[in-house]
Design a protein around this motif. Structure first.
Motif, PDB file in Angstrom:
ATOM      1  N   ILE A 168      -3.987  -3.410   9.337  1.00  0.00           N
ATOM      2  CA  ILE A 168      -3.302  -1.997   9.694  1.00  0.00           C
ATOM      3  C   ILE A 168      -4.098  -0.941   8.763  1.00  0.00           C
ATOM      4  O   ILE A 168      -4.286  -0.982   7.796  1.00  0.00           O
ATOM      5  N   VAL A 169      -4.243   0.199   9.420  1.00  0.00           N
ATOM      6  CA  VAL A 169      -5.112   1.141   8.648  1.00  0.00           C
ATOM      7  C   VAL A 169      -4.056   2.391   8.783  1.00  0.00           C
ATOM      8  O   VAL A 169      -4.261   3.299   7.643  1.00  0.00           O
TER       9      VAL A 169
ATOM     10  N   ALA B  18       2.032  -1.964   6.633  1.00  0.00           N
ATOM     11  CA  ALA B  18       1.476  -0.629   5.810  1.00  0.00           C
ATOM     12  C   ALA B  18       0.144  -0.772   5.754  1.00  0.00           C
ATOM     13  O   ALA B  18      -0.660  -1.788   6.138  1.00  0.00           O
ATOM     14  N   PRO B  19      -0.694   0.450   5.486  1.00  0.00           N
ATOM     15  CA  PRO B  19      -1.993   0.538   5.441  1.00  0.00           C
ATOM     16  C   PRO B  19      -2.630  -0.667   4.543  1.00  0.00           C
ATOM     17  O   PRO B  19      -2.194  -0.810   3.381  1.00  0.00           O
ATOM     18  N   GLY B  20      -3.714  -1.354   4.959  1.00  0.00           N
ATOM     19  CA  GLY B  20      -4.511  -2.415   4.124  1.00  0.00           C
ATOM     20  C   GLY B  20      -3.978  -3.631   4.342  1.00  0.00           C
ATOM     21  O   GLY B  20      -4.436  -4.637   4.095  1.00  0.00           O
ATOM     22  N   TYR B  21      -2.714  -3.886   5.066  1.00  0.00           N
ATOM     23  CA  TYR B  21      -2.151  -5.133   5.298  1.00  0.00           C
ATOM     24  C   TYR B  21      -2.673  -5.769   6.683  1.00  0.00           C
ATOM     25  O   TYR B  21      -3.254  -5.148   7.519  1.00  0.00           O
TER      26      TYR B  21
END
Lengths: 575, 575
Positions: free
Chosen positions: A59-60, A332-335
């Motif tokens: 996810i970004v 969330a971003p990074g996940y």
């Protein structure tokens, strides 16, 4: 990919990361966008709205994005992928790949397995087999290393694992720690051979799972101070809260053999839920097919009044935090882009499942994926775990009096029912034997069983916790020999025999524990064998095979049978 | 201890662990017992009661215990030791050992430092110096590696750190990750030299701290997707919540230069507090002496209405979880015996502080402890960081028009006040210079300063963010030269000069940043220098040295001065 230098690795990751930043910042199109999504935000405990953008499997960003592939999520709910915090994959009786195919439609994207069963058969090779058999599956399979093989020195298993034998596995990127430390008396009693396993796991900065039903007071302090961080054996809230208050994480178990969800519902409130997660421990084929997996727990919890967002967090976020799987369990971003798309919390129908940004389940079918390659040497070895000479009725023709193990319907504890020196189906006295099958020692433990109900023939299984010798129960010795021989011939599995005729069978040629077939075919064979067993008189209060499989586990009261005879578990003595 | 084999290490830890289990189980006496304690249970969010037993520096159990040493805790409250999640130790202007002595009475038992200041002077050697200077201190000092040295390529610092230079430090057991990624434009803009530092930290499974005031939307997504896990620059709840919702942890900062506690109080509720912790970022001597440290934050939070147990958790438990310091931040078996004993939440007087089971503060004094040994080569190098030729008035005798930096009372931002070509104290136009001091390049940047108020003499300091060149401001060039020379002679520090007379000074011979003295002596020198500066006319709205120390940080608007001249920060151009 061949050998890679550190610089090469950083450069490779850098280029992916640069692309992620470009896409997150909105300067390039995403690989995938879930448009107009309503999603669970595990950080604010609320539903949020927006597009979810994915690149490189991660996810970004959430907001406004466009992508190469887009799905409209209007009217649906997007949740993080579910995590099973503790399972023995072997209990599904299928290959890990087949297991993945079965659980993806249920939203499972990560499981933490303890290859305890296969390790009792194949030792460290069993652990390695499972690591290879789970490589790159679309369900991420993480490992806890078996801590108690054999379960007790009283038993004859295929291997014994000390800390040195499992130590090198800690370097494997999918190994999270040391699995359930069932030998809690050994921990509390400061047995060096037990404690050094914990010390080694800690030296590798790994987690150590627990297994200590009902432990309290200073003994519980000792168990936790030794370094055991979780428990999945709680069957009442008081037990769980005592452990939570001392810092343990609690895995709420809802499996085939043990079901604690309903009893532990009081934990699923703001006060305690942060350190609770879901697991199934053991999950048999019919249960997977009929009830589902972690989705079943979430659905049940919501139905029983648990806040839906909290139930979802218990199903994903908390296990990720406990196991330090830092890149999953949240949107969330990074996940990781592991998503479960449902219609609503009330109906909780799973419409789509994504793993690392790839749609793996579209509501109807699971996307095909390649089977992991297993080293030919290991694959051969896993199919050659029966070393037992051909048996005859004579091998079971014991005439001395032996203890009678009394089955208790719906439980796995047993009762002491005295002695017998012959089979008497009229009075429900059957002969039961455990045949050592790993090293051809010709050790055969013999006893009697009451409460099983068989009137004719014999039933044998190589799924027999924890040493997985052949358990056979019969109304006559000839069928016992025939059933056990047939199990060995199949290189494992379950056989129902009557007068030399096979009335039902399931072959489990991988370590005597797992089939090559699909979950559906395994379930079909199992159901037909089950029907055959019932036809021969087995009591309908009893699962003919699962209950039998616990009759040789000499850590559960009262009487058990090993290859050396009937044991009084409390006294740890042969009767 | 010399080299140790893996087996030797396991055996050593095993023997400690066996003793811990014996004591936890109640079979042997504990090293220490806090009898009849009322303590904060961070897992159940309530006060619990019982004896707390300690062995080998760890808590082994709560219940009924007896110990070699016992303290009666009746009527007192026992809390876990406090953690400062983000500090630059150098800002206390004393050695780390002296810092520890200062904060122990305030209940601090762990700090996470970013040696950003000394790294700008000494590069990797500065990081190593701080690691050695903090070894085995009774406050556990953990490190985040400086991510932005120099702060900007516009500046001349003593070193530049790329990912390779800091990489080997990740193997150090006290290094937790990469420190505040201040260059957020570089992250969002996908600058490879910036992103590769994040990628390398992730490759080592380490945390990455953030620093991105007010970042929102897709830019914030990009910053977080890049791998930045926290922020300590929030000054309003909306900013913090946007970051929390995207998965960042929030460090609530209350330091000397920036104070955000009051503004961020809305975060300290059940909904958000789980991912919040306290930090001070920078803490100057007077502030440490007068207000305290993390205890000040807890006390203030409680006074302002925050639930006391929640405030305590923010001060210890949450930082431990974020940094994966898994053995601290709670009173439970297996956790470090780091305790703060207070009278009550209301009064919050600290009565005793324990570190790893040793009483380090008894309510009156701090127990003595040995100063860490520093490699003689490094110790010499840290005291030889000034490489600057003797200066004369002529060096500052610039006659061309230069930009006027306008100070704003109570802020560190500045204003553009046009140009001047001469000093005019009547109109509060002073000359300001930044003298490169690391490599004797003879680079001297010159400009003018308004709002400082000096009427006579000069003030110089080698604490000048982030490159720590010598900043000197004066009403005449001769005193500017004399003040700067005196700073160099002292190998760093602060000097107030009038007509060639030293009116006040503080020597900071360690890297030009830290004193050899006690916190009290440093504070005394600082206060007397401050008084001297005010006597020379410096405006009482302004901290004469701290405010000055930010005048050469070319990342904060509007105008700044570097060794190359006055910069318009927004345009990144010389004016």
């Amino acid at each position: 990919m061949g050998a890679e230098s550190y610089t090469g690795r950083i450069n490779r990751k850098l280029n992916k990361k640069l692309r992620i930043v470009e896409i997150a910042a909105g300067r390039e199109k995403a690989d995938l966008v879930l448009k107009n999504a309503t999603y669970v935000n595990v950080f604010s405990n609320e539903l949020c709205h927006g597009d979810i953008a994915v690149a490189e499997g991660l996810i970004v960003g959430m907001g406004e994005y466009s992508g190469e592939t887009e799905y409209d999520m209007s009217g649906k709910l997007v949740l993080p992928g579910f995590i099973d915090a503790h399972i023995h994959l072997e209990s599904a009786m299928v290959s890990p790949g087949e297991f993945a195919r079965a659980v993806l439609p249920h939203g499972t994207t990560t499981v933490v397995t303890d290859p305890h069963e296969i390790a009792n058969v194949m030792g460290a090779d069993g652990v390695e087999y499972m690591l290879q058999a789970t490589e790159d599956l679309p369900v991420d399979v993480r490992f806890m290393l078996p801590s108690c093989v054999p379960a007790t020195p009283m038993d004859e298993s295929g291997a014994a694992l000390d800390y040195r034998t499992i130590d090198s596995f800690y370097d494997h990127p999918r190994v999270q720690g040391l699995a359930e430390m069932m030998n809690y008396p050994g921990v509390i009693g400061a047995d060096p051979m037990v404690i050094e396993k914990i010390v080694a796991a800690q030296a590798h900065h790994k987690k150590i799972d627990g297994h200590a039903p009902g432990l309290v007071g200073n003994d519980l302090n000792a168990y936790i101070a030794a370094g055991v961080y979780s428990d999945h054996e709680c069957s009442d809230p008081a037990d769980a809260i005592a452990k939570l208050e001392r810092g343990q994480f609690i895995m709420i178990r809802e499996g085939t053999a043990a079901r604690n969800l309903r009893a532990l519902l009081p934990l699923l409130t703001e006060k305690y839920a942060d350190r609770c997660m879901f697991c199934c421990d053991d999950k048999h084929p019919s249960d997977l097919l009929e009830k589902g997996h972690i989705d079943y727990n979430v659905r049940e919890a919501i139905r029983l009044g648990v806040d839906p967002i909290l139930a979802v967090k218990v199903a994903c976020h908390h296990a990720a935090r406990y196991f330090l799987l830092n890149n999953r369990g949240a949107i969330a971003p990074g996940y990781l882009a592991d998503f479960v798309v449902i219609d609503s919390f009330q109906d909780f129908n799973i419409l789509q499942v994504f793993k690392k940004g790839v749609e793996m389940f579209d509501g109807t079918a699971v996307r095909d994926f390649p089977a992991p390659e297993i080293d030919p040497y290991l694959a051969r070895k896993a199919r050659d775990t029966f070393h037992v000479s051909r048996l005859t009725a004579q091998d079971f023709a014991e005439r001395r009096p032996r203890g009678i193990i009394g089955m208790v319907p719906g439980e796995i504890v047993t009762e002491d029912q005295g002695y017998s020196d012959h089979i008497d189906p009229e009075w429900d006295i059957l002969k039961i034997a455990v045949v050592e099958r790993h090293r051809n020692t010709r050790h055969i433990g013999i006893g009697y069983l009451q409460g099983y109900g068989l009137k004719r023939g014999a039933v044998a299984t190589s799924v027999s916790h924890d040493s997985h010798n052949i358990i056979v129960v019969g109304a006559n010795e000839a069928d016992m020999a025939a059933a056990a021989n047939r199990v060995a011939e199949n290189r494992g599995g379950i056989v129902v025999m009557e007068d030399g005729w096979i009335r039902g069978e399931l072959a489990l040629p991988v370590a005597g524990l797992m089939s090559d077939g699909t979950l559906e075919s395994v379930n079909r064979d199992l159901e037909s064998a089950r029907a055959a067993a019932f036809a021969l008189g087995v009591s309908r209060d009893i699962d003919p095979f699962m209950t039998l499989s616990f009759m040789s586990l000499p850590v559960i009261p009262t009487l058990r049978l090993t290859t050396r005879g009937v044991i009084d578990v409390a006294k740890q003595q042969y009767v």
